[in-house]
Design a protein around this motif. Structure first.
Motif, PDB file in Angstrom:
ATOM      1  N   GLU A   4       0.863  -1.179   0.000  1.00  0.00           N
ATOM      2  CA  GLU A   4       0.000   0.000   0.000  1.00  0.00           C
ATOM      3  C   GLU A   4       0.896   1.225   0.000  1.00  0.00           C
ATOM      4  O   GLU A   4       1.869   1.273   0.763  1.00  0.00           O
ATOM      5  CB  GLU A   4      -0.840   0.058   1.289  1.00  0.00           C
ATOM      6  N   ILE A   5       0.551   2.189  -0.827  1.00  0.00           N
ATOM      7  CA  ILE A   5       1.287   3.460  -0.842  1.00  0.00           C
ATOM      8  C   ILE A   5       0.314   4.569  -0.478  1.00  0.00           C
ATOM      9  O   ILE A   5      -0.767   4.674  -1.057  1.00  0.00           O
ATOM     10  CB  ILE A   5       1.890   3.738  -2.231  1.00  0.00           C
ATOM     11  N   GLU A   6       0.708   5.369   0.486  1.00  0.00           N
ATOM     12  CA  GLU A   6      -0.119   6.488   0.916  1.00  0.00           C
ATOM     13  C   GLU A   6       0.728   7.751   0.780  1.00  0.00           C
ATOM     14  O   GLU A   6       1.739   7.899   1.475  1.00  0.00           O
ATOM     15  CB  GLU A   6      -0.528   6.256   2.381  1.00  0.00           C
ATOM     16  N   CYS A   7       0.342   8.617  -0.148  1.00  0.00           N
ATOM     17  CA  CYS A   7       1.100   9.851  -0.361  1.00  0.00           C
ATOM     18  C   CYS A   7       0.537  10.920   0.577  1.00  0.00           C
ATOM     19  O   CYS A   7      -0.586  11.387   0.391  1.00  0.00           O
ATOM     20  CB  CYS A   7       0.987  10.313  -1.814  1.00  0.00           C
ATOM     21  N   ARG A   8       1.318  11.264   1.582  1.00  0.00           N
ATOM     22  CA  ARG A   8       0.873  12.267   2.543  1.00  0.00           C
ATOM     23  C   ARG A   8       0.994  13.661   1.912  1.00  0.00           C
ATOM     24  O   ARG A   8       1.799  13.856   0.992  1.00  0.00           O
ATOM     25  CB  ARG A   8       1.751  12.208   3.814  1.00  0.00           C
ATOM     26  N   PRO A   9       0.230  14.615   2.394  1.00  0.00           N
ATOM     27  CA  PRO A   9       0.380  15.959   1.852  1.00  0.00           C
ATOM     28  C   PRO A   9       1.772  16.516   2.154  1.00  0.00           C
ATOM     29  O   PRO A   9       2.397  16.109   3.141  1.00  0.00           O
ATOM     30  CB  PRO A   9      -0.705  16.767   2.586  1.00  0.00           C
ATOM     31  N   PHE A  10       2.239  17.385   1.305  1.00  0.00           N
ATOM     32  CA  PHE A  10       3.503  18.115   1.478  1.00  0.00           C
ATOM     33  C   PHE A  10       4.732  17.211   1.362  1.00  0.00           C
ATOM     34  O   PHE A  10       5.778  17.508   1.922  1.00  0.00           O
ATOM     35  CB  PHE A  10       3.528  18.912   2.789  1.00  0.00           C
ATOM     36  N   GLY A  11       4.596  16.071   0.688  1.00  0.00           N
ATOM     37  CA  GLY A  11       5.816  15.437   0.202  1.00  0.00           C
ATOM     38  C   GLY A  11       6.227  14.087   0.742  1.00  0.00           C
ATOM     39  O   GLY A  11       7.071  13.437   0.161  1.00  0.00           O
ATOM     40  N   LYS A  12       5.717  13.634   1.849  1.00  0.00           N
ATOM     41  CA  LYS A  12       6.176  12.345   2.372  1.00  0.00           C
ATOM     42  C   LYS A  12       5.256  11.215   1.918  1.00  0.00           C
ATOM     43  O   LYS A  12       4.054  11.412   1.731  1.00  0.00           O
ATOM     44  CB  LYS A  12       6.205  12.371   3.910  1.00  0.00           C
ATOM     45  N   VAL A  13       5.851  10.061   1.789  1.00  0.00           N
ATOM     46  CA  VAL A  13       5.103   8.900   1.302  1.00  0.00           C
ATOM     47  C   VAL A  13       5.270   7.737   2.277  1.00  0.00           C
ATOM     48  O   VAL A  13       6.393   7.419   2.687  1.00  0.00           O
ATOM     49  CB  VAL A  13       5.607   8.490  -0.104  1.00  0.00           C
ATOM     50  N   VAL A  14       4.188   7.136   2.661  1.00  0.00           N
ATOM     51  CA  VAL A  14       4.220   5.975   3.546  1.00  0.00           C
ATOM     52  C   VAL A  14       3.961   4.721   2.715  1.00  0.00           C
ATOM     53  O   VAL A  14       3.014   4.684   1.928  1.00  0.00           O
ATOM     54  CB  VAL A  14       3.136   6.082   4.645  1.00  0.00           C
ATOM     55  N   VAL A  15       4.822   3.730   2.906  1.00  0.00           N
ATOM     56  CA  VAL A  15       4.646   2.441   2.239  1.00  0.00           C
ATOM     57  C   VAL A  15       4.351   1.400   3.299  1.00  0.00           C
ATOM     58  O   VAL A  15       5.047   1.337   4.317  1.00  0.00           O
ATOM     59  CB  VAL A  15       5.919   2.048   1.465  1.00  0.00           C
ATOM     60  N   ARG A  16       3.325   0.613   3.080  1.00  0.00           N
ATOM     61  CA  ARG A  16       3.060  -0.531   3.961  1.00  0.00           C
ATOM     62  C   ARG A  16       3.259  -1.779   3.127  1.00  0.00           C
ATOM     63  O   ARG A  16       2.534  -2.002   2.160  1.00  0.00           O
ATOM     64  CB  ARG A  16       1.641  -0.460   4.511  1.00  0.00           C
ATOM     65  N   THR A  17       4.255  -2.551   3.498  1.00  0.00           N
ATOM     66  CA  THR A  17       4.572  -3.737   2.698  1.00  0.00           C
ATOM     67  C   THR A  17       4.181  -4.992   3.458  1.00  0.00           C
ATOM     68  O   THR A  17       4.240  -5.030   4.697  1.00  0.00           O
ATOM     69  CB  THR A  17       6.067  -3.770   2.333  1.00  0.00           C
ATOM     70  N   GLY A  18       3.811  -6.005   2.732  1.00  0.00           N
ATOM     71  CA  GLY A  18       3.478  -7.286   3.359  1.00  0.00           C
ATOM     72  C   GLY A  18       4.687  -8.155   3.608  1.00  0.00           C
ATOM     73  O   GLY A  18       4.579  -9.220   4.221  1.00  0.00           O
ATOM     74  N   THR A  19       5.850  -7.698   3.125  1.00  0.00           N
ATOM     75  CA  THR A  19       7.070  -8.450   3.425  1.00  0.00           C
ATOM     76  C   THR A  19       7.540  -8.063   4.820  1.00  0.00           C
ATOM     77  O   THR A  19       7.156  -7.022   5.337  1.00  0.00           O
ATOM     78  CB  THR A  19       8.172  -8.144   2.398  1.00  0.00           C
ATOM     79  N   SER A  20       8.353  -8.898   5.427  1.00  0.00           N
ATOM     80  CA  SER A  20       8.744  -8.673   6.816  1.00  0.00           C
ATOM     81  C   SER A  20      10.251  -8.870   6.966  1.00  0.00           C
ATOM     82  O   SER A  20      10.723  -9.930   7.360  1.00  0.00           O
ATOM     83  CB  SER A  20       7.977  -9.639   7.724  1.00  0.00           C
ATOM     84  N   PRO A  21      11.018  -7.832   6.621  1.00  0.00           N
ATOM     85  CA  PRO A  21      12.473  -7.987   6.571  1.00  0.00           C
ATOM     86  C   PRO A  21      13.099  -8.202   7.951  1.00  0.00           C
ATOM     87  O   PRO A  21      12.555  -7.752   8.965  1.00  0.00           O
ATOM     88  CB  PRO A  21      12.940  -6.660   5.988  1.00  0.00           C
ATOM     89  N   HIS A  22      14.200  -8.895   7.966  1.00  0.00           N
ATOM     90  CA  HIS A  22      14.948  -9.088   9.213  1.00  0.00           C
ATOM     91  C   HIS A  22      16.433  -9.029   8.880  1.00  0.00           C
ATOM     92  O   HIS A  22      17.206  -9.883   9.282  1.00  0.00           O
ATOM     93  CB  HIS A  22      14.549 -10.397   9.872  1.00  0.00           C
ATOM     94  N   GLY A  23      16.796  -8.005   8.129  1.00  0.00           N
ATOM     95  CA  GLY A  23      18.190  -7.804   7.737  1.00  0.00           C
ATOM     96  C   GLY A  23      18.383  -7.681   6.241  1.00  0.00           C
ATOM     97  O   GLY A  23      19.492  -7.440   5.781  1.00  0.00           O
ATOM     98  N   GLN A  24      17.301  -7.831   5.471  1.00  0.00           N
ATOM     99  CA  GLN A  24      17.439  -7.814   4.006  1.00  0.00           C
ATOM    100  C   GLN A  24      17.431  -6.417   3.420  1.00  0.00           C
ATOM    101  O   GLN A  24      17.642  -6.258   2.208  1.00  0.00           O
ATOM    102  CB  GLN A  24      16.301  -8.633   3.365  1.00  0.00           C
ATOM    103  N   GLY A  25      17.140  -5.400   4.221  1.00  0.00           N
ATOM    104  CA  GLY A  25      17.207  -4.035   3.721  1.00  0.00           C
ATOM    105  C   GLY A  25      16.025  -3.621   2.880  1.00  0.00           C
ATOM    106  O   GLY A  25      16.170  -2.828   1.950  1.00  0.00           O
TER     107      GLY A  25
END
Lengths: 750, 272, 159
Positions: free
Chosen positions: A429-450
């Protein structure tokens, strides 16, 4: 002593005390055959202690020290039962772990083979070997641990757990504990490594939740390293009977493998499916006419096995590559020459392979040639000849390993056909906040993969912003609603592609708003230099931050367009991805002591398109280090009573910077046809490719002394013994298996 | 993996430590703690009291003392490894101390702790045995010096009485020729087998690590070298009188073979 | 209980501890300094490395009472107070010297101690200085590169 007398003790619980807490046992989600026999696996054992690590009671106390003091006082009245650790002994069912199943032989699977099976008897050259691969302990440096808390009156609970799989855990623990999924939140915070060992749902997680519910207070459990070795899943633990059919001039006609796999004392989440995951790559990168693979899963009185970095594919690659070297020795040809002449021809589109699945794309020769070039293969052969000539105590050996792996798990339809309970999609999911910031919600769950880094790049590239403006959120079922988590080199190929598609959805909506604001038709807009620009008048433009702000303000949106600039994609891959590569290892063996040092290690991999080269190289370096460890140092050893002898990091030998060499890395790039990013996956390549490269090198270093066989790990003693056997003129290390587990076996093939 | 409870007392002087030790037969001395604490975390060791001698002033030193070098028992491995006096006058001790464990261990572990622990797999005890070191022990009735040859009595057992404190290690100057061969799986590991060879009085002394219940001298090798044997034939006697362990790091048979290779190499290096 | 006073990251901290309290748990649980990690419990992995009087030690094999009256520095104090990263931290960041990050505090503290002793190490010396620190993710290559880079930055800054 009663618990009242022990300071700080809140309670001591056995399975009987928690009988109502668990409507079901711990989940196993991959019943790979119709007739698989599945033992019930309770968080605390109710009757028989089946392995060291099968917990009988849990102590809850005010501090760790108090809990350990009290645990010492728990007296277990138990009758000693016979144990069985050796796979072939266990298969005889003289000692049966689960009486209700009636047998230790719980599963048999074959994918049905391909090509003319008669070739395995009629071919001009038939090489047969038996190979043992001992159990390994994954050893994330952060052990497992969890904290359960909630509002018992409301029936709502949160589990913070060091896990790779928050989303899958929510489903599984809901079933085990009876807490509805709607009332259960799983948080995987920064997780300190996993390597498959945290791709699981464990007794302690279920217990922490049940006790938090029962006691009405938060319950924390942190594993120590001894517990980790006993109760966190192990990897490998297999025996292969292998056959290669070929011609005198070096053509490989067929490959056949019959495997026995140590399941341990119970199934964990994916246990029976792990050998099967390897079952699709036993042809390696080679063009063969015939193929056979089958395995039998056997219960033993040891820690359950499950995914460990590569999961089935390292086991497969190891035996293929050992066998190819044996074939080359048999016909007196250079192993590099034999490999190269058998590589599968290139194809840019997906092509059905001998095992029945579609390989997305392939171009193995450039990768192979580059590896030999970087290793200075011919020069090394000359150096080897010179040392042999001079009778040097320190001999050098050169080992190759060419591999193919099946990654990007996985197309849901195929998973269904393989009887896996869940799907293989992922979401972003990508949520473009007003004034420039973007929040990404990913279903992957990294534990060191970057993923924070790579996902930010995908979004920043796509939306014309900087990676610093992207915040990637993950690992919390209340934050990223949808996901299938991180394992099996799937994150970029599935979760990354889902994110790319979400980017496209954001841009589709943004384009509509941009056209509205610029008062042109959508067709008059082009995406250039990070903005939608009017064709012919590029100064008339709207960036994503501009459009996100106006979509949030919603003061003047085109008709029918909803406020807020966001996009969600759920992506189910149409195919697996198939990375490949060739690794070359040069070792020096002290022929008097048997000690092996790695002098040079070259890895040339093809993981498709690369998002971030530094992260890809880091994955290869770490994977190769684990593979070198597997080849030379690591092995879980049990005694005859089922006690784990290698019970701490002082006995289970994880190598340090002193033992792992600098590596020479390069890549070729054959884009995947499975996803639009063209990515294939890289996290497991190093661990898949390196063990046979190293062992082949060790054998090669002493083959002039008559050594043809070598067990894993090639410890100094094992190498020394192999040299002793060979130079005595005896027929070689025995492949007999009586009375020993794979972990205990000395030799390799027979 | 938390130690079982114990009482803790910090000794301000050797005398106080001796008196504390005398007050409790299950008390143990704590110096750097790097042998003791791991065992206590596993609850293999459960002393009722730890007598911390780590703060006793003036037990950390390395100094020339006539024809000997005196090393305070609380001198850390790091400081032993970096002591110029040792590097110049008894380099094998400095070198071996630098091979113990890892830098963090060497910042805490002490030479006295290593010696008093009596671990046959320790690096320093067999070096000190080869050097014919002297161990100064102080007890309720005074101070005595125990020769290294009589010090290591059995597995993790030494000639120290329960209420004696090791205060100083005395080694001879040994610059004529030496070799320290530590064979380990990983850099941080204990030796599978270790060999130290030191030229002395025209002959050679050879110490063995992890070849029996205690650190050992390879008497057969020393005799053979004394009798004029070349390194290879002398080394063939390296496992005489040994009883090597059989464990995950190596079988007894392998260690018997390995010790011969290492002794030969050590003799070749020490006896140019 | 035994009373101790330890200077931690420049601040004197007094506390009552059980004698058996390991330094790492004192730091993590009593002082809330959770940057120091426990990896192995057997002083093998080095994740728990902190400085005691300026030198690297493994805080899982040290009693809190042994630190009484002494100075402890943890990873929390490696960066400047204003958040400016230590050259080692900066180099780890630039060279991708960490993946999961769990061993990293120990790696940094071990390296910081070592570079005080040997400001211009060779690659082999850096590797040797890390013999007591285990990493399961990186294969060490980028850790070694990071430390060499930081050593260059630090010795360059001094000269």
């Amino acid at each position: 002593m009663s618990r009242k007398q022990m300071p700080g003790v809140i309670g001591v619980f056995t399975a009987a005390d928690l009988d109502d807490a668990f409507p079901a046992g711990l989940p196993m989600v991959w019943p790979i055959t119709e007739d698989i026999k599945i033992p019930t696996h309770w968080p605390l054992t109710k009757d028989v202690i089946r392995f060291a690590g099968d917990a009988v009671a849990v102590v809850v106390a005010g501090s760790r020290a108090q809990a350990e003091d009290a645990a010492e006082e728990v007296a277990v009245r138990a009758t000693e039962l016979p144990v069985v650790l050796d796979l072939e002994e266990a298969a005889k069912d003289q000692v049966v772990l689960h009486e209700d199943l009636g047998t230790n032989v719980v599963v048999h699977w074959s994918h049905g083979g391909g090509g003319d099976q008669a070739i395995f008897e009629s071919a001009p050259v038939v090489v047969q070997e038996r190979h043992l691969q001992p159990r390994l302990i994954p050893n994330a440096i952060e052990g497992r641990g969890c904290l359960a808390y909630g509002i018992p009156a409301a029936g709502e609970f949160t589990l913070v757990s060091s896990t790779q799989i928050p989303h899958i855990t929510r489903v599984g623990l809901s079933i085990t504990t009876g807490i509805p999924q709607t009332k259960l939140r799983i948080i995987a915070p920064d997780v300190g490594g996993g390597f498959g060992s945290k791709l699981n749902i464990y007794a302690e997680e279920a217990l922490a939740l049940a006790l938090a519910r029962q006691l009405g207070r938060p319950v924390k459990w942190i594993e120590d390293r001894q517990e980790n070795y006993l109760a966190t899943t192990h990897g490998r633990g297999v025996i292969h009977d292998c056959t290669l059919a070929g011609t005198e001039d070096g053509k490989i006609l067929g490959l056949k493998f019959v495997e026995l796999a140590d399941m341990g004392a119970y199934f964990q989440l994916l246990t029976p499916g792990i050998p099967e995951l390897g079952g699709w790559v036993y042809m390696g990168p080679y063009d063969v006419d015939a193929y056979w693979y089958e395995f039998t899963g056997i219960m033993t009185n040891a820690t359950p096995t499950d995914a460990y970095r590569g999961a089935g594919r390292p086991e497969a690659t190891y035996v293929i590559e050992r066998l190819v070297d044996a074939f080359a020795r048999r016909i007196g040809k250079d192993p590099a020459q034999v490999r190269r002449m058998n590589l599968h021809p290139p194809h840019v589109d997906a092509q059905t392979s001998i095992m029945g699945l579609n390989v997305d794309s392939a171009n193995y020769e450039p990768t192979f040639d580059r590896a030999l070039e970087l290793a200075e293969y011919d020069q090394m052969r000359k150096e080897q000849a010179a040392r042999r000539e001079s009778g040097d105590v320190r001999q050098i050996g050169i080992g190759l390993s060419s591999y193919i792996e099946m990654c990007g798990l996985a197309p849901s339809e195929i998973l269904g056909a393989l009887r896996y309970v869940a799907g293989g999609w992922d979401a972003a999911e990508i949520e473009c906040r007003p004034f420039g910031k973007v929040v990404v919600r990913t279903g992957t769950s990294p534990h060191g993969q970057g993923h924070d880094t790579s996902w930010s790049q995908i979004v920043a590239d796509g939306l014309g912003i900087t990676p610093d403006d992207v915040e990637v959120l993950h690992g919390d079922t209340a934050v990223s609603r949808l996901g299938m988590d991180t394992y099996g080199s799937r994150s970029a190929a599935v979760g990354g592609e889902a994110l790319r598609q979400a980017v496209e959805k954001v841009k589709e909506k943004a384009r509509i708003i941009a056209a509205h604001e610029l008062e042109v038709s959508e067709d008059d807009l082009e995406w250039a230099d990070g903005a939608f620009r009017v064709r012919g008048a590029p100064d008339k433009a709207r960036t994503i931050p501009d459009l996100a702000t106006s979509a949030w303000q919603a003061h003047s949106l085109p008709q029918g367009v909803e406020p807020v600039l966001e996009g969600t994609a759920v992506y189910d891959p149409p195919n697996f991805t198939w990375p490949a590569g060739t690794h070359v290892c040069v070792v020096e063996v002290d022929t008097e002591t048997g000690k092996t040092d790695v002098l040079r290690y070259v890895a040339v991999d093809d993981c498709g398109v690369v998002i971030n080269p530094m992260i890809v190289e880091g994955q290869v370096q770490g994977g190769v280090a684990q593979g070198i460890a597997e080849a030379l140092y690591e092995e879980a050893v049990y005694d005859g009573s089922g006690n784990l002898m290698t019970s701490s990091m002082t006995q289970y030998l994880i190598p340090s910077a002193m033992e792992i060499p600098d590596m020479i890395l390069d890549r070729t790039e054959t884009p995947s046809t499975t996803n639009a990013l063209g990515v294939k996956g890289i996290a497991e390549a190093g661990t898949i490719a390196s063990p046979p490269a190293v062992i082949n090198a060790v054998v090669d270093a002493v083959s002039h002394l008559g050594v043809t066989e070598m067990g894993k790990p090639a410890s100094p003693e094992r190498v020394w013994r192999a040299i002793q056997e060979a130079t005595k003129g005896s027929p070689g290390v025995s492949g007999g298996l009586d009375g020993a587990t794979p972990a205990q076996q000395e030799g390799g093939a027979s | 993996m938390i130690p079982a409870p114990f009482d803790y007392a910090r000794a301000g002087s050797v005398e106080e430590a001796i008196s504390l030790l005398g007050s409790d037969p299950d008390a143990k001395v704590l110096a750097g703690g790097h042998s003791l604490l791991p065992a206590m975390r596993l609850r293999i060791a459960r002393p009722s009291m730890l007598v911390d001698i780590g703060r006793i002033a003036d037990l950390s030193y390395v100094r020339e003392d006539g024809d000997r070098i005196a090393i305070g028992a609380l001198t850390r491995h790091h400081d032993v490894a970096n002591a110029e006096v040792l590097q110049q006058l008894c380099p094998i001790v400095a070198h071996a101390a630098g091979q113990i464990g890892d830098p963090q261990v060497r910042h805490m572990g002490t030479i006295g702790g290593s010696v008093a622990h009596g671990d046959p797999a320790g690096d320093l005890p067999s070096v000190l045995l080869a050097l014919d070191a002297g161990f100064v022990a102080q007890g309720p009735t005074g101070t005595r010096t125990v020769a290294a040859t009589g010090f290591f009595t059995s597995l993790f057992e030494t000639a120290l009485a329960p209420d004696e404190v090791l205060t100083e290690i005395r080694v001879p100057k040994a610059t004529a020729g030496w070799s320290f061969m530590k064979f380990q799986r990983r850099a941080q590991d204990w030796a599978v087998v270790g060999v130290s060879a030191v030229r002395a009085n025209g002959g050679v002394h050879v110490g063995l690590t992890n070849m029996g219940l205690t650190p050992l001298r390879a008497v057969g090798v020393e005799e053979a070298v004394g009798g004029g044997a070349d390194p290879a034939s002398a080394a063939a006697r390296a496992d005489e009188g040994t009883a090597p362990p059989d464990d995950a790091f190596g079988s007894a048979e392998y260690r018997r073979q390995l010790v011969k290779v290492l002794v030969r190499r050590a003799l070749e290096e020490a006896l140019p | 209980m035994t009373q101790i006073a330890v200077t931690v990251n420049g601040t004197r901290r007094e506390a009552d501890v059980e004698p058996r309290t390991l330094l790492v748990y004192f730091l993590r649980e009593q002082l809330g300094l959770t940057g120091t990690n426990v990896g192995c419990d057997t002083s093998s992995c080095g994740a728990c490395t902190v400085h005691l009087d300026g030198e690297s030690v493994k805080s899982c094999t040290l009693l809190a009472v042994q630190a009484d009256g002494r100075e402890v520095m943890t990873i929390e104090a490696l960066a400047e107070a204003d958040g400016t990263l230590h050259p080692l931290q900066d180099a780890f960041h630039r060279h991708h010297g960490l993946q999961c990050g769990y061993c990293t505090p120990g790696m940094l503290m071990a390296a910081a101690s070592y570079l005080k002793e040997n400001p211009t190490p060779t690659e082999a010396e850096v590797r040797e200085s890390l013999e007591g620190n285990l990493c399961r993710c990186t294969g060490y290559q980028n850790i070694v590169e990071s430390i060499l880079d930081a050593a260059g930055q630090m010795s360059g800054a001094k000269s």
